[in-house]
Design an enzyme around this catalytic site. Sequence first.
Site, PDB file in Angstrom:
ATOM      1  N   HIS A  12       0.859  -1.179   0.000  1.00  0.00           N
ATOM      2  CA  HIS A  12       0.000   0.000   0.000  1.00  0.00           C
ATOM      3  C   HIS A  12       0.887   1.216   0.000  1.00  0.00           C
ATOM      4  CE1 HIS A  12      -3.112   2.853   1.082  1.00  0.00           C
ATOM      5  NE2 HIS A  12      -3.966   1.936   0.692  1.00  0.00           N
ATOM      6  N   ASP A  26      -8.124  -4.862  -0.280  1.00  0.00           N
ATOM      7  CA  ASP A  26      -8.645  -5.524  -1.482  1.00  0.00           C
ATOM      8  C   ASP A  26      -8.388  -7.017  -1.492  1.00  0.00           C
ATOM      9  OD1 ASP A  26      -9.620  -3.234  -2.743  1.00  0.00           O
ATOM     10  OD2 ASP A  26      -7.573  -2.654  -3.226  1.00  0.00           O
TER      11      ASP A  26
HETATM   12  N1  ACO Z   1       4.324  -7.539  -5.237  1.00  0.00           N
HETATM   13  C1  ACO Z   1       5.666  -7.592  -5.357  1.00  0.00           C
HETATM   14  N2  ACO Z   1       6.503  -6.555  -5.098  1.00  0.00           N
HETATM   15  C2  ACO Z   1       5.927  -5.396  -4.734  1.00  0.00           C
HETATM   16  C3  ACO Z   1       4.543  -5.243  -4.587  1.00  0.00           C
HETATM   17  C4  ACO Z   1       3.720  -6.362  -4.849  1.00  0.00           C
HETATM   18  N3  ACO Z   1       2.397  -6.291  -4.731  1.00  0.00           N
HETATM   19  N4  ACO Z   1       4.243  -3.984  -4.203  1.00  0.00           N
HETATM   20  C5  ACO Z   1       5.421  -3.346  -4.107  1.00  0.00           C
HETATM   21  N5  ACO Z   1       6.447  -4.200  -4.424  1.00  0.00           N
HETATM   22  C6  ACO Z   1       7.901  -3.892  -4.359  1.00  0.00           C
HETATM   23  C7  ACO Z   1       8.354  -3.037  -5.519  1.00  0.00           C
HETATM   24  O1  ACO Z   1       8.791  -3.823  -6.614  1.00  0.00           O
HETATM   25  C8  ACO Z   1       9.473  -2.247  -4.897  1.00  0.00           C
HETATM   26  O2  ACO Z   1      10.598  -3.079  -4.801  1.00  0.00           O
HETATM   27  P1  ACO Z   1      12.085  -2.435  -4.877  1.00  0.00           P
HETATM   28  O3  ACO Z   1      12.195  -1.556  -3.668  1.00  0.00           O
HETATM   29  O4  ACO Z   1      12.988  -3.617  -4.857  1.00  0.00           O
HETATM   30  O5  ACO Z   1      12.140  -1.674  -6.174  1.00  0.00           O
HETATM   31  C9  ACO Z   1       8.988  -1.988  -3.452  1.00  0.00           C
HETATM   32  O6  ACO Z   1       8.106  -3.108  -3.169  1.00  0.00           O
HETATM   33  C10 ACO Z   1       8.218  -0.687  -3.278  1.00  0.00           C
HETATM   34  O7  ACO Z   1       7.222  -0.627  -4.284  1.00  0.00           O
HETATM   35  P2  ACO Z   1       6.570   0.724  -4.833  1.00  0.00           P
HETATM   36  O8  ACO Z   1       5.857   0.427  -6.101  1.00  0.00           O
HETATM   37  O9  ACO Z   1       7.599   1.801  -4.842  1.00  0.00           O
HETATM   38  O10 ACO Z   1       5.532   1.036  -3.697  1.00  0.00           O
HETATM   39  P3  ACO Z   1       4.404   2.106  -3.779  1.00  0.00           P
HETATM   40  O11 ACO Z   1       4.125   2.521  -2.382  1.00  0.00           O
HETATM   41  O12 ACO Z   1       4.711   3.162  -4.772  1.00  0.00           O
HETATM   42  O13 ACO Z   1       3.166   1.281  -4.402  1.00  0.00           O
HETATM   43  C11 ACO Z   1       1.275  -0.120  -4.599  1.00  0.00           C
HETATM   44  C12 ACO Z   1       2.111   0.804  -3.686  1.00  0.00           C
HETATM   45  C13 ACO Z   1       0.991   0.582  -5.937  1.00  0.00           C
HETATM   46  C14 ACO Z   1      -0.066  -0.389  -3.908  1.00  0.00           C
HETATM   47  C15 ACO Z   1       2.063  -1.426  -4.839  1.00  0.00           C
HETATM   48  O14 ACO Z   1       2.379  -2.032  -3.605  1.00  0.00           O
HETATM   49  C16 ACO Z   1       1.326  -2.418  -5.758  1.00  0.00           C
HETATM   50  O15 ACO Z   1       1.432  -2.326  -6.988  1.00  0.00           O
HETATM   51  N6  ACO Z   1       0.528  -3.377  -5.137  1.00  0.00           N
HETATM   52  C17 ACO Z   1      -0.279  -4.285  -5.916  1.00  0.00           C
HETATM   53  C18 ACO Z   1      -1.546  -3.604  -6.372  1.00  0.00           C
HETATM   54  C19 ACO Z   1      -2.542  -3.404  -5.236  1.00  0.00           C
HETATM   55  O16 ACO Z   1      -2.812  -4.278  -4.435  1.00  0.00           O
HETATM   56  N7  ACO Z   1      -3.116  -2.179  -5.191  1.00  0.00           N
HETATM   57  C20 ACO Z   1      -4.143  -1.838  -4.199  1.00  0.00           C
HETATM   58  C21 ACO Z   1      -3.754  -0.677  -3.402  1.00  0.00           C
HETATM   59  S1  ACO Z   1      -4.891  -0.454  -2.082  1.00  0.00           S
HETATM   60  C22 ACO Z   1      -6.168   0.474  -2.704  1.00  0.00           C
HETATM   61  O17 ACO Z   1      -6.112   1.142  -3.708  1.00  0.00           O
HETATM   62  C23 ACO Z   1      -7.372   0.409  -1.907  1.00  0.00           C
END
Ligand code: ACO
Length: 428
Positions: free
Chosen positions: A307, A364
């Site tokens: 998140h 979710d």
């Molecule tokens: N699976 C695997 N790796 C992940 C995931 C995931 N779901 N989410 C983040 N990471 C990793 C990234 O690759 C990154 O790794 P790194 O540091 O080695 O490069 C690190 O964790 C940080 O990720 P960011 O994308 O920078 O985190 P951010 O806070 O920007 O993104 C987000 C948050 C978009 C929710 C992300 O975690 C994601 O894509 N999750 C899956 C989609 C999801 O469940 N979205 C629902 C959000 S809740 C809502 O809207 C109610």
Amino acid sequence: MSNKATLEINGNTHELPIIAGTENEYALDIKSLRSDTGGYITLDAGYKNTGSCESEITFLDGEKGILRYRGYSIEELAEKASFLEVAYLLIFGELPTNKQLERFHSDIRKQSLVDDDVKKIVDAYPRFAHPMGVLSSLTSALTAFNPSSVNVDSEEDMYNAIVKILGKFPVLVAWTMRKKQGLPLGYGDNTLGYVDNLLKMMFEKPNEEFVHNKIIIEALNKLLILHADHEQNCSTSTVRIVGSSHAGLFASLSAGISALWGPLHGGANQAVLEMLEDIKADGGDTKKYMAKAKDKDDPFRLMGFGHRVYKNFDPRAKIIKKSADEVLGDLGVEDPILEIAKSLEQEALSDPYFVKRKLYPNVDFYSGIIYRAMGIPTDMFTVMFALGRLPGWIAQWREMRLRKEPIGRPRQLYIGKTHRPFKSIDKR
Ligand code: ACO
């Protein structure tokens, strides 16, 4: 503690006022940065460090896993309140008395008819249209059927617009789903509670009696409350920014629905279910998908994990996980998808990759499983989220308009070509 920060640029110092919130949060006020510094702006792609407004509606602390609406904890509200009570609280700032709630509900009921001509629009969509696209355009279409603009200086005007959309939106949600299923489009039963009525509108069949299930009503009530607001997320910021141009409430909400549609935001609950289905179809090997999620050369991400704000745990996920167990238990659903979800959750919680990056199941992750057990089609999940988020969007829009916020218009840092002469087509 100082109430000013000092910024030095090319030997010149500039003072930036520090503004304090009520929960020990602090912001640098950069309102006059550009004019004081001769053109400097801040750059913050994704707005991770940028506050777009001051707000009294929702407080969340992502590190501590705290979420409160108007000061009340999400745990208490989900346990003790109804969705309409929470809607009233978010929009008007206080929990309603019995009398206020009754009036609110009665005014919403009076607005629960949608012009029958809207059915022609619904009919014109192909059956395969995504429900979020349909809902967004139907919400926008309401503007055409209810053209009077809202005078934000009139409490009455604001109130009327609010009860109108709260009354009509569940009808649009139900029609969006029923159209896809080839079911007749009707109206609800105003003698029922808001959530009970919604379920009836969605699921009633013309040839059988609708059965009311208390556990499902309670679970849906909880789900809607959990989704009701989440401060300045992507869709809410969209609603505020569209509304800041003084576009109407319905048009602003329609834009918010489009923003919510994306898989990185509200579309994640659909994406979770699709991912679980894919894993099941591929033999149910969760370890394989854990490895894919961690592989930097593989674009696959574990949907429902991580998140932007909650870097500890999502308090809503805890509440919803309990609800998922109750609903599945009551309905006697034994769902292999749930088993896959549980395995993924266990593996991720003890996997160094996920632990190090603080990637926990978000709201979710479980909401999709509950919706599935209720018989709601996968592509309707984000529509349900939109219905839950409706009071939050309204509250944020109302706050923005009452505070007379200026039109939202970010700056940019131009990194394109500098001035160059035009070349006629024969010389390119
Ligand atoms: N699976 C695997 N790796 C992940 C995931 C995931 N779901 N989410 C983040 N990471 C990793 C990234 O690759 C990154 O790794 P790194 O540091 O080695 O490069 C690190 O964790 C940080 O990720 P960011 O994308 O920078 O985190 P951010 O806070 O920007 O993104 C987000 C948050 C978009 C929710 C992300 O975690 C994601 O894509 N999750 C899956 C989609 C999801 O469940 N979205 C629902 C959000 S809740 C809502 O809207 C109610």
